[in-house]
Design a protein around this motif. Sequence first.
Motif, PDB file in Angstrom:
ATOM      1  N   PHE A  50      46.348   5.576  40.734  1.00 40.56           N
ATOM      2  CA  PHE A  50      45.050   5.781  41.391  1.00 40.56           C
ATOM      3  C   PHE A  50      44.113   4.677  40.936  1.00 40.56           C
ATOM      4  O   PHE A  50      44.080   4.319  39.761  1.00 40.56           O
ATOM      5  CB  PHE A  50      44.497   7.153  40.978  1.00 40.56           C
ATOM      6  N   PHE A  51      43.354   4.113  41.883  1.00 38.89           N
ATOM      7  CA  PHE A  51      42.417   3.057  41.524  1.00 38.89           C
ATOM      8  C   PHE A  51      41.381   2.899  42.630  1.00 38.89           C
ATOM      9  O   PHE A  51      41.508   3.471  43.720  1.00 38.89           O
ATOM     10  CB  PHE A  51      43.140   1.730  41.268  1.00 38.89           C
ATOM     11  N   LYS A  52      40.355   2.112  42.340  1.00 35.32           N
ATOM     12  CA  LYS A  52      39.275   1.850  43.290  1.00 35.32           C
ATOM     13  C   LYS A  52      39.292   0.379  43.665  1.00 35.32           C
ATOM     14  O   LYS A  52      39.496  -0.487  42.803  1.00 35.32           O
ATOM     15  CB  LYS A  52      37.928   2.227  42.658  1.00 35.32           C
ATOM     16  N   VAL A  53      39.085   0.081  44.962  1.00 33.37           N
ATOM     17  CA  VAL A  53      39.019  -1.313  45.396  1.00 33.37           C
ATOM     18  C   VAL A  53      37.622  -1.635  45.906  1.00 33.37           C
ATOM     19  O   VAL A  53      36.989  -0.841  46.606  1.00 33.37           O
ATOM     20  CB  VAL A  53      40.077  -1.639  46.481  1.00 33.37           C
ATOM     21  N   PHE A 236      39.041   4.444  47.401  1.00 34.36           N
ATOM     22  CA  PHE A 236      39.987   4.849  46.365  1.00 34.36           C
ATOM     23  C   PHE A 236      41.388   4.875  46.974  1.00 34.36           C
ATOM     24  O   PHE A 236      41.559   5.240  48.143  1.00 34.36           O
ATOM     25  CB  PHE A 236      39.618   6.219  45.804  1.00 34.36           C
ATOM     26  N   ILE A 237      42.353   4.503  46.188  1.00 35.79           N
ATOM     27  CA  ILE A 237      43.740   4.413  46.644  1.00 35.79           C
ATOM     28  C   ILE A 237      44.614   5.357  45.825  1.00 35.79           C
ATOM     29  O   ILE A 237      44.573   5.322  44.587  1.00 35.79           O
ATOM     30  CB  ILE A 237      44.298   2.977  46.510  1.00 35.79           C
ATOM     31  N   ASN A 238      45.399   6.186  46.515  1.00 39.52           N
ATOM     32  CA  ASN A 238      46.405   7.036  45.876  1.00 39.52           C
ATOM     33  C   ASN A 238      47.796   6.466  46.140  1.00 39.52           C
ATOM     34  O   ASN A 238      48.125   6.143  47.285  1.00 39.52           O
ATOM     35  CB  ASN A 238      46.414   8.446  46.487  1.00 39.52           C
ATOM     36  N   VAL A 239      48.609   6.380  45.115  1.00 38.56           N
ATOM     37  CA  VAL A 239      50.045   6.169  45.314  1.00 38.56           C
ATOM     38  C   VAL A 239      50.637   7.482  45.810  1.00 38.56           C
ATOM     39  O   VAL A 239      50.367   8.546  45.249  1.00 38.56           O
ATOM     40  CB  VAL A 239      50.721   5.744  43.996  1.00 38.56           C
ATOM     41  N   GLY A 240      51.427   7.424  46.882  1.00 39.14           N
ATOM     42  CA  GLY A 240      52.054   8.614  47.429  1.00 39.14           C
ATOM     43  C   GLY A 240      53.478   8.814  46.927  1.00 39.14           C
ATOM     44  O   GLY A 240      54.081   7.915  46.330  1.00 39.14           O
TER      45      GLY A 240
END
Length: 323
Positions: A50-53, A236-240
């Motif tokens: 999880f992270f923010k771009v 925000f990005i989630n790895v699925g």
Amino acid sequence: MVVLTKPALGQVSLPRPQKPSPYFSGIPVIDLSEPGSEALLVRACEELGFFKVTNHGIPMELIASLEEEAMKFFALPQAEKERVGPATPFGYGSRTIGSNGDMGWVEYLLMQITSKPMSLPFLMDASASSFRSALNEYISAVRKLACEVLELMVDGLKIEPRNVFSKLVMDEESDSVLRLNHYPPCPGFNGTMTGFGEHTDPQIISVLRSNNIAGLEISLRDGSWVSVLPDQASFFINVGDSLQVLTNGRFRSVRHRVLANGSKSRVSMVYFGGPPSGERLAPLPLLMGEGEQSLYREFTWCEYKRCACRTMLADNRLGQFEK
């Protein structure tokens, strides 16, 4: 100001009150315009999932336009909204957030956007022209962002071809969806409650943003829960789960949940980039070291979706496909 009608949500028993988790200051923030962002993306996927771009290139006017249209829809009388449902799985839904009876203080619109773009009939009405336009522009921009992030991940992994992940999301038969969530105020309730129970996202990648109301929480590796400070200007990005399989567990699919604030209205917009329906999922040989064993047996996306529908929340869905 949009005045919200009292939702049908209030006519049923509430989810139990919840205590918010402490805010977490360790979420990676990745500036996509900076050299070296690909290595930072890989590290964030490995350590947190999880992270923010920032500097993502999507105009704030475009984001605000869809959020405004979403709020207009959720402010409609309940009877009008329910004509767009029930969500099976696409359409308008409220409270029920899983096929096995999971409940939350939420209402939502779920739309299929690739093989059957804009598949909800009401979007074809003349009265929905501004909503339809905002959706088309937003979907085009956020899909492009998802592909940019996936290709930067591949650069950081130092494998070829560069589109090994993004081609799945861009495929004409990609099973990608957009979900607009509304966590409305609850008359007479001043605490927080379950908005969306804990789960992982089954797709490859999730790109999400919300208005400036807190509620999103993620689980760290030690099992503790932390709150994510909202940021309207970033994504925000989630790895699925699918990306966890493709990388043989190198990338981590993050478990997350949402707490609804009883006194404030929260809106989130989530793009889920999924693989084509018939895609076979298995760890990529390119990411396997010499002698390294695959953690997962090969399975199709359709097989996984059937499993995910049966165990929507809080279950280890991937465990059923481990070797």
